[in-house]
Design a protein around this motif. Sequence first.
Motif, PDB file in Angstrom:
ATOM      1  N   GLY A  65       7.720   1.649 -10.534  1.00 17.76           N
ATOM      2  CA  GLY A  65       7.012   1.348 -11.775  1.00 17.76           C
ATOM      3  C   GLY A  65       5.574   0.898 -11.549  1.00 17.76           C
ATOM      4  N   VAL A  66       4.942   1.486 -10.523  1.00 18.88           N
ATOM      5  CA  VAL A  66       3.552   1.156 -10.190  1.00 18.88           C
ATOM      6  C   VAL A  66       2.783   2.480 -10.130  1.00 18.88           C
ATOM      7  CG1 VAL A  66       2.054   0.282  -8.333  1.00 18.88           C
ATOM      8  CG2 VAL A  66       4.213  -0.871  -8.840  1.00 18.88           C
ATOM      9  N   LYS A  67       1.558   2.499 -10.657  1.00 15.07           N
ATOM     10  CA  LYS A  67       0.785   3.744 -10.637  1.00 15.07           C
ATOM     11  C   LYS A  67       0.522   4.229  -9.206  1.00 15.07           C
ATOM     12  CE  LYS A  67      -2.170   2.538 -14.368  1.00 15.07           C
ATOM     13  NZ  LYS A  67      -3.459   1.921 -14.302  1.00 15.07           N
ATOM     14  N   SER A  68       0.504   5.558  -9.012  1.00 23.65           N
ATOM     15  CA  SER A  68       0.232   6.135  -7.686  1.00 23.65           C
ATOM     16  C   SER A  68      -1.058   5.592  -7.067  1.00 23.65           C
ATOM     17  CB  SER A  68       0.097   7.654  -7.776  1.00 23.65           C
ATOM     18  OG  SER A  68       1.362   8.247  -7.799  1.00 23.65           O
ATOM     19  N   GLU A  69      -2.083   5.417  -7.910  1.00 20.83           N
ATOM     20  CA  GLU A  69      -3.383   4.945  -7.395  1.00 20.83           C
ATOM     21  C   GLU A  69      -3.319   3.494  -6.933  1.00 20.83           C
ATOM     22  OE1 GLU A  69      -2.798   7.548 -10.104  1.00 20.83           O
ATOM     23  OE2 GLU A  69      -3.603   5.831 -11.178  1.00 20.83           O
ATOM     24  N   GLN A  70      -2.200   2.837  -7.224  1.00 18.65           N
ATOM     25  CA  GLN A  70      -2.045   1.440  -6.782  1.00 18.65           C
ATOM     26  C   GLN A  70      -1.175   1.338  -5.540  1.00 18.65           C
ATOM     27  OE1 GLN A  70      -0.961  -0.022 -10.930  1.00 18.65           O
ATOM     28  NE2 GLN A  70      -2.169  -1.731 -10.172  1.00 18.65           N
ATOM     29  N   ILE A  71      -0.937   2.498  -4.885  1.00 21.56           N
ATOM     30  CA  ILE A  71      -0.068   2.516  -3.707  1.00 21.56           C
ATOM     31  C   ILE A  71      -0.842   2.989  -2.479  1.00 21.56           C
ATOM     32  CG2 ILE A  71       2.045   3.473  -2.695  1.00 21.56           C
ATOM     33  CD1 ILE A  71       2.997   4.084  -5.585  1.00 21.56           C
ATOM     34  N   PHE A  72      -0.710   2.245  -1.396  1.00 22.14           N
ATOM     35  CA  PHE A  72      -1.203   2.689  -0.087  1.00 22.14           C
ATOM     36  C   PHE A  72       0.009   2.779   0.835  1.00 22.14           C
ATOM     37  CE2 PHE A  72      -2.245   1.791   4.296  1.00 22.14           C
ATOM     38  CZ  PHE A  72      -3.286   2.674   4.541  1.00 22.14           C
ATOM     39  N   LEU A  73       0.121   3.883   1.577  1.00 15.81           N
ATOM     40  CA  LEU A  73       1.234   4.024   2.515  1.00 15.81           C
ATOM     41  C   LEU A  73       0.735   3.906   3.946  1.00 15.81           C
ATOM     42  CD1 LEU A  73       3.179   6.958   0.794  1.00 15.81           C
ATOM     43  CD2 LEU A  73       3.534   4.481   0.567  1.00 15.81           C
ATOM     44  N   GLY A  74       1.500   3.197   4.764  1.00 18.19           N
ATOM     45  CA  GLY A  74       1.079   2.978   6.143  1.00 18.19           C
ATOM     46  C   GLY A  74       2.162   3.331   7.145  1.00 18.19           C
ATOM     47  N   ASN A  75       1.746   3.418   8.394  1.00 16.51           N
ATOM     48  CA  ASN A  75       2.652   3.635   9.512  1.00 16.51           C
ATOM     49  C   ASN A  75       3.381   2.299   9.764  1.00 16.51           C
ATOM     50  OD1 ASN A  75       3.882   4.288  11.903  1.00 16.51           O
ATOM     51  ND2 ASN A  75       2.007   4.638  13.038  1.00 16.51           N
ATOM     52  N   GLY A  76       4.390   2.035   8.930  1.00 17.86           N
ATOM     53  CA  GLY A  76       5.021   0.717   8.881  1.00 17.86           C
ATOM     54  C   GLY A  76       4.162  -0.241   8.072  1.00 17.86           C
ATOM     55  N   SER A  77       4.710  -1.412   7.748  1.00 20.39           N
ATOM     56  CA  SER A  77       3.904  -2.432   7.054  1.00 20.39           C
ATOM     57  C   SER A  77       2.818  -2.954   7.972  1.00 20.39           C
ATOM     58  CB  SER A  77       4.767  -3.628   6.644  1.00 20.39           C
ATOM     59  OG  SER A  77       5.914  -3.208   5.988  1.00 20.39           O
ATOM     60  N   LEU A 215       7.579   3.735   7.582  1.00 19.72           N
ATOM     61  CA  LEU A 215       6.843   3.859   6.325  1.00 19.72           C
ATOM     62  C   LEU A 215       6.766   2.511   5.623  1.00 19.72           C
ATOM     63  CD1 LEU A 215       5.429   6.307   4.704  1.00 19.72           C
ATOM     64  CD2 LEU A 215       7.065   5.612   2.966  1.00 19.72           C
ATOM     65  N   GLY A 216       5.554   2.000   5.560  1.00 16.94           N
ATOM     66  CA  GLY A 216       5.286   0.745   4.865  1.00 16.94           C
ATOM     67  C   GLY A 216       4.544   1.039   3.576  1.00 16.94           C
ATOM     68  N   MET A 217       4.827   0.230   2.554  1.00 15.50           N
ATOM     69  CA  MET A 217       4.202   0.435   1.249  1.00 15.50           C
ATOM     70  C   MET A 217       3.383  -0.789   0.877  1.00 15.50           C
ATOM     71  SD  MET A 217       7.586   1.969  -0.679  1.00 15.50           S
ATOM     72  CE  MET A 217       8.675   0.681  -0.067  1.00 15.50           C
ATOM     73  N   CYS A 218       2.172  -0.522   0.416  1.00 13.92           N
ATOM     74  CA  CYS A 218       1.285  -1.612   0.026  1.00 13.92           C
ATOM     75  C   CYS A 218       0.864  -1.357  -1.417  1.00 13.92           C
ATOM     76  CB  CYS A 218       0.081  -1.619   0.963  1.00 13.92           C
ATOM     77  SG  CYS A 218      -1.206  -2.774   0.502  1.00 13.92           S
ATOM     78  N   PHE A 219       1.055  -2.351  -2.276  1.00 13.23           N
ATOM     79  CA  PHE A 219       0.746  -2.206  -3.695  1.00 13.23           C
ATOM     80  C   PHE A 219      -0.337  -3.212  -4.079  1.00 13.23           C
ATOM     81  CE2 PHE A 219       5.246  -1.375  -2.903  1.00 13.23           C
ATOM     82  CZ  PHE A 219       5.451  -0.133  -3.486  1.00 13.23           C
ATOM     83  N   SER A 220      -1.329  -2.748  -4.831  1.00 10.49           N
ATOM     84  CA  SER A 220      -2.367  -3.681  -5.284  1.00 10.49           C
ATOM     85  C   SER A 220      -3.131  -3.053  -6.439  1.00 10.49           C
ATOM     86  CB  SER A 220      -3.297  -4.038  -4.116  1.00 10.49           C
ATOM     87  OG  SER A 220      -4.163  -5.092  -4.495  1.00 10.49           O
ATOM     88  N   ASN A 221      -4.311  -3.578  -6.719  1.00 12.08           N
ATOM     89  CA  ASN A 221      -5.130  -2.929  -7.741  1.00 12.08           C
ATOM     90  C   ASN A 221      -5.888  -1.764  -7.108  1.00 12.08           C
ATOM     91  OD1 ASN A 221      -7.957  -3.816  -6.933  1.00 12.08           O
ATOM     92  ND2 ASN A 221      -6.863  -5.761  -7.026  1.00 12.08           N
ATOM     93  N   VAL A 222      -6.412  -0.886  -7.968  1.00 15.48           N
ATOM     94  CA  VAL A 222      -7.026   0.351  -7.488  1.00 15.48           C
ATOM     95  C   VAL A 222      -8.185   0.075  -6.526  1.00 15.48           C
ATOM     96  CG1 VAL A 222      -8.222   2.450  -8.233  1.00 15.48           C
ATOM     97  CG2 VAL A 222      -6.322   1.560  -9.580  1.00 15.48           C
ATOM     98  N   GLU A 223      -8.944  -0.973  -6.793  1.00  9.70           N
ATOM     99  CA  GLU A 223     -10.112  -1.282  -5.953  1.00  9.70           C
ATOM    100  C   GLU A 223      -9.717  -1.569  -4.505  1.00  9.70           C
ATOM    101  OE1 GLU A 223     -13.885  -3.667  -7.574  1.00  9.70           O
ATOM    102  OE2 GLU A 223     -11.977  -4.518  -8.223  1.00  9.70           O
ATOM    103  N   ILE A 224      -8.710  -2.406  -4.348  1.00  9.91           N
ATOM    104  CA  ILE A 224      -8.266  -2.768  -2.994  1.00  9.91           C
ATOM    105  C   ILE A 224      -7.634  -1.557  -2.306  1.00  9.91           C
ATOM    106  CG2 ILE A 224      -6.589  -4.182  -1.693  1.00  9.91           C
ATOM    107  CD1 ILE A 224      -7.278  -6.525  -3.530  1.00  9.91           C
ATOM    108  N   ILE A 227     -10.212   0.692  -0.867  1.00  9.41           N
ATOM    109  CA  ILE A 227     -10.809   0.187   0.379  1.00  9.41           C
ATOM    110  C   ILE A 227      -9.904   0.502   1.567  1.00  9.41           C
ATOM    111  CG2 ILE A 227     -11.383  -1.940   1.627  1.00  9.41           C
ATOM    112  CD1 ILE A 227     -12.320  -2.982  -1.206  1.00  9.41           C
ATOM    113  N   LEU A 228      -8.604   0.321   1.397  1.00 12.38           N
ATOM    114  CA  LEU A 228      -7.675   0.636   2.494  1.00 12.38           C
ATOM    115  C   LEU A 228      -7.716   2.129   2.816  1.00 12.38           C
ATOM    116  CD1 LEU A 228      -4.604  -1.603   1.562  1.00 12.38           C
ATOM    117  CD2 LEU A 228      -6.483  -2.114   3.128  1.00 12.38           C
TER     118      LEU A 228
END
Length: 344
Positions: A65-77, A215-224, A227-228
């Motif tokens: 329930g979070v917008k795609s643009e608010q998701i960053f995916l990483g090689n693990g957290s 696979l790590g997932m990072c959720f935040s606002n679009v601005e942050i 940057i990632l």
Amino acid sequence: MLVDVNSLVRKNVLKLKPYSSARDDFKGNASVFLDANENPYPSLFNRYPDPHQLKLKEKISRIKGVKSEQIFLGNGSDEPIDLLIRAFCEPGVDNVIIPQPTYGMYTVSADINAVEIKTINLTSDFDIDLAATEGAWDEKSKLLFLCSPNNPSGNLLTKDKIESLLKKLSGIVIVDEAYIDFTDYPGFLPLLNKYNNLVVLQTLSKAWGLAGIRLGMCFSNVEIIKILNKIKSPYNINILTQDVAEKSLNEIEQKNNWVKEIKVQREFLRNELTKIRIVEKVYPSDANFLLTRVKNASATYKLLVAKGIITRDRSNVVLCDNCLRITVGTPDENQVLLNELKKA
Ligand SMILES: *Cc1c(COP(=O)(O)O)cnc(C)c1O
């Protein structure tokens, strides 16, 4: 606090012109791809993966329930942990705050990046010490790392305390929710749009049973998130991981069944552990492990190792004297552990 993300970010990152990959320059369908120096001969893996993992993010977006643009995916957290430090902390100048005891990677990542760590302790029941946290925060503090449920203690941090820090601190509050599926609580994703200084970390490594695919997932606002994305390596999530993650995320039922069974076993294990002579305390847990204080942790650890049973000796960690961290296993595994502890 409503933060100005661009004034928090390091100047070199703000100015950075990110690498532009072949898949950034041309997005879309075509029949002849001669732009990325790939081997043209057919194999399943001759093409570079989607650098932005759009299909996978859409799926995660629907589940969380979070917008795609608010998701960053990483090689693990571990990747977003490192990128957050690199994006916001000037080495030798800025600092991060890490209340202990907690997950070790925050400290390691800060150390690798030569970023000062202000170490404070959680309370004796492993909750946030508000006065200590606010007291440690200064004008060079950029990030606060919180882990809820906390590793190695297993408890959730008090929601109101986290919110009060989100309101007061002039920097970014990271809430690591690696174990959120094992709680009966929605976590901080519903508050993402309320606090622009909130970052939530989750992972497929625990409840989803996919530690091996990283696979790590990072959720935040679009601005942050932007940057990632700017500072990540171009193709950070390989095709194998993207494919397996996409397929596995269809199996929510399976994940929920595992979680249900693990929670039943957690309570069984807690009950049985408390009856054992050498066990002094089993801490409350909202995760898939139990921090357990025994009479002599290092002796118990060695005894278990000799029987082929590996737990985590946390006795050298602050507030964890004589504690083992025991992951909840299958019913059989838990029984084997209990049998050996009963003999000790
Ligand atoms: C296990 C764990 C993770 C997961 O890390 P990955 O790199 O995603 O496997 C993150 N945070 C905490 C607190 C953990 O215990």
